[in-house]
Design a protein around this motif. Sequence first.
Motif, PDB file in Angstrom:
ATOM      1  N   ASN A  46       0.760  -1.115  -0.111  1.00  0.00           N
ATOM      2  CA  ASN A  46      -0.114  -0.014  -0.031  1.00  0.00           C
ATOM      3  C   ASN A  46       0.923   1.192  -0.045  1.00  0.00           C
ATOM      4  N   LYS A  47       2.159   1.277  -0.691  1.00  0.00           N
ATOM      5  CA  LYS A  47       2.706   2.109  -0.852  1.00  0.00           C
ATOM      6  C   LYS A  47       2.728   3.206  -2.113  1.00  0.00           C
ATOM      7  N   ILE A  48       1.521   2.893  -2.925  1.00  0.00           N
ATOM      8  CA  ILE A  48       1.156   3.908  -3.808  1.00  0.00           C
ATOM      9  C   ILE A  48      -0.071   4.705  -3.255  1.00  0.00           C
ATOM     10  N   LEU A  49       0.196   5.894  -3.772  1.00  0.00           N
ATOM     11  CA  LEU A  49      -0.793   7.055  -3.311  1.00  0.00           C
ATOM     12  C   LEU A  49      -1.794   7.121  -4.761  1.00  0.00           C
ATOM     13  N   TYR A  50      -2.902   6.953  -4.851  1.00  0.00           N
ATOM     14  CA  TYR A  50      -3.573   7.259  -6.042  1.00  0.00           C
ATOM     15  C   TYR A  50      -4.439   8.474  -5.885  1.00  0.00           C
ATOM     16  N   TYR A  79       5.373   7.897   4.024  1.00  0.00           N
ATOM     17  CA  TYR A  79       5.015   6.524   3.720  1.00  0.00           C
ATOM     18  C   TYR A  79       4.816   6.125   2.253  1.00  0.00           C
ATOM     19  N   HIS A  80       4.268   6.904   1.479  1.00  0.00           N
ATOM     20  CA  HIS A  80       4.105   6.326   0.220  1.00  0.00           C
ATOM     21  C   HIS A  80       5.358   6.422  -0.557  1.00  0.00           C
ATOM     22  N   GLU A  81       5.683   5.636  -1.200  1.00  0.00           N
ATOM     23  CA  GLU A  81       6.761   5.663  -2.399  1.00  0.00           C
ATOM     24  C   GLU A  81       6.604   6.117  -3.665  1.00  0.00           C
ATOM     25  N   VAL A  82       5.273   5.879  -4.097  1.00  0.00           N
ATOM     26  CA  VAL A  82       4.828   6.609  -5.387  1.00  0.00           C
ATOM     27  C   VAL A  82       3.599   7.214  -5.251  1.00  0.00           C
ATOM     28  N   MET A  83       3.443   8.244  -6.326  1.00  0.00           N
ATOM     29  CA  MET A  83       2.004   8.930  -6.273  1.00  0.00           C
ATOM     30  C   MET A  83       1.792   8.866  -7.783  1.00  0.00           C
ATOM     31  N   ILE A  84       0.512   8.391  -7.963  1.00  0.00           N
ATOM     32  CA  ILE A  84      -0.266   8.225  -9.397  1.00  0.00           C
ATOM     33  C   ILE A  84      -1.138   9.296  -9.532  1.00  0.00           C
ATOM     34  N   VAL A  85      -1.106  10.355 -10.366  1.00  0.00           N
ATOM     35  CA  VAL A  85      -2.273  11.110 -10.548  1.00  0.00           C
ATOM     36  C   VAL A  85      -3.064  10.817 -11.826  1.00  0.00           C
ATOM     37  N   GLN A 143       8.076  10.204  -8.327  1.00  0.00           N
ATOM     38  CA  GLN A 143       8.821   9.358  -7.149  1.00  0.00           C
ATOM     39  C   GLN A 143      10.128   9.963  -6.989  1.00  0.00           C
ATOM     40  N   ASN A 144      10.643   9.673  -6.077  1.00  0.00           N
ATOM     41  CA  ASN A 144      12.039  10.147  -5.469  1.00  0.00           C
ATOM     42  C   ASN A 144      13.191   9.846  -6.545  1.00  0.00           C
ATOM     43  N   ILE A 145      13.681  10.747  -7.183  1.00  0.00           N
ATOM     44  CA  ILE A 145      14.673  10.360  -8.116  1.00  0.00           C
ATOM     45  C   ILE A 145      15.722   9.597  -7.615  1.00  0.00           C
ATOM     46  N   GLU A 146      16.461   9.816  -6.512  1.00  0.00           N
ATOM     47  CA  GLU A 146      17.423   8.963  -5.709  1.00  0.00           C
ATOM     48  C   GLU A 146      16.969   7.334  -5.753  1.00  0.00           C
ATOM     49  N   LYS A 147      15.743   7.147  -5.394  1.00  0.00           N
ATOM     50  CA  LYS A 147      15.487   5.736  -5.124  1.00  0.00           C
ATOM     51  C   LYS A 147      15.061   5.153  -6.634  1.00  0.00           C
ATOM     52  N   VAL A 148      14.600   6.094  -7.559  1.00  0.00           N
ATOM     53  CA  VAL A 148      14.514   5.486  -8.984  1.00  0.00           C
ATOM     54  C   VAL A 148      15.682   5.080  -9.518  1.00  0.00           C
ATOM     55  N   ASN A 149      16.811   5.745  -9.243  1.00  0.00           N
ATOM     56  CA  ASN A 149      18.266   5.499  -9.590  1.00  0.00           C
ATOM     57  C   ASN A 149      18.768   4.369  -9.027  1.00  0.00           C
ATOM     58  N   LEU A 150      18.545   4.155  -7.604  1.00  0.00           N
ATOM     59  CA  LEU A 150      18.692   3.005  -7.047  1.00  0.00           C
ATOM     60  C   LEU A 150      18.113   1.834  -7.667  1.00  0.00           C
ATOM     61  N   TYR A 151      16.707   1.836  -7.971  1.00  0.00           N
ATOM     62  CA  TYR A 151      16.374   0.520  -8.476  1.00  0.00           C
ATOM     63  C   TYR A 151      17.032   0.462 -10.064  1.00  0.00           C
ATOM     64  N   ALA A 152      17.236   1.433 -10.716  1.00  0.00           N
ATOM     65  CA  ALA A 152      17.644   1.123 -12.067  1.00  0.00           C
ATOM     66  C   ALA A 152      19.178   0.557 -11.991  1.00  0.00           C
ATOM     67  N   GLU A 153      19.861   0.880 -10.878  1.00  0.00           N
ATOM     68  CA  GLU A 153      21.130   0.197 -10.666  1.00  0.00           C
ATOM     69  C   GLU A 153      21.024  -1.175 -10.558  1.00  0.00           C
ATOM     70  N   LYS A 154      20.050  -1.590  -9.677  1.00  0.00           N
ATOM     71  CA  LYS A 154      19.946  -2.906  -9.358  1.00  0.00           C
ATOM     72  C   LYS A 154      19.486  -3.699 -10.695  1.00  0.00           C
ATOM     73  N   LEU A 155      18.654  -3.278 -11.611  1.00  0.00           N
ATOM     74  CA  LEU A 155      18.384  -3.774 -12.528  1.00  0.00           C
ATOM     75  C   LEU A 155      19.567  -4.063 -13.632  1.00  0.00           C
ATOM     76  N   LYS A 156      20.902  -3.295 -13.610  1.00  0.00           N
ATOM     77  CA  LYS A 156      21.870  -3.295 -14.588  1.00  0.00           C
ATOM     78  C   LYS A 156      22.441  -4.671 -14.657  1.00  0.00           C
ATOM     79  N   SER A 157      22.534  -5.290 -13.284  1.00  0.00           N
ATOM     80  CA  SER A 157      23.076  -6.653 -13.222  1.00  0.00           C
ATOM     81  C   SER A 157      22.317  -7.876 -13.744  1.00  0.00           C
ATOM     82  N   THR A 158      21.178  -7.417 -14.261  1.00  0.00           N
ATOM     83  CA  THR A 158      20.159  -8.298 -14.967  1.00  0.00           C
ATOM     84  C   THR A 158      20.125  -8.043 -16.445  1.00  0.00           C
TER      85      THR A 158
END
Length: 181
Positions: A46-50, A79-85, A143-158
């Motif tokens: 429930n970390k997405i705010l709609y 609390y929320h990681e993502v907001m979708i408007v 979203q928070n840009i630092e967190k987005v970049n962290l997620y993108a970094e994790k995906l680089k090894s895949t």
Amino acid sequence: MNLHNSNDDEVIIAMIDHIEKFIEKPNPVFDNMPICPFVNKFRQENKILYKVYNFSYSEQLGLDAKVMDLINEFKTDKYHEVMIVIHPDKESFSLEDMKQFNIILNNLISPLGLIAFTGHPLDDFNIDGVYTRRDPFINFTVQNIEKVNLYAEKLKSTGYYQRWTLENLKYINHLEINQNV
């Protein structure tokens, strides 16, 4: 901006259904990972705010001021990681207007450490024929840009980015300020 009516509920339910049936499903184009490998966790926790809102934009007037109110509310939300408007009118923006909206919005919110992505029923952005931003409603995600970049970094090894073209990477680099995907 809380849910006021059943139409808002229906819009949110349609977006969640799209997320569950398309965005969260493993896809061979993304090394059998979901289009967004992190959205399921956010949704389950429930970390997405709609928000359903009739936001507006015009070249003459710029962005709707209430958009920044929503973003500031999200920025202070711990609390929320993502907001979708979500705009309830599927025809309120042309695709080109939505792309311009996203550029202006990102210019305004990047100093806050945030980034926005847009979705549109006619969005032409695709990875090897998978239209990742072709959503049932016009919307923007923050979203928070630092967190987005962290997620993108994790995906680089895949193998997630294996089928992305240079044009795809340049497009997200322009918006997402991540130069090493």
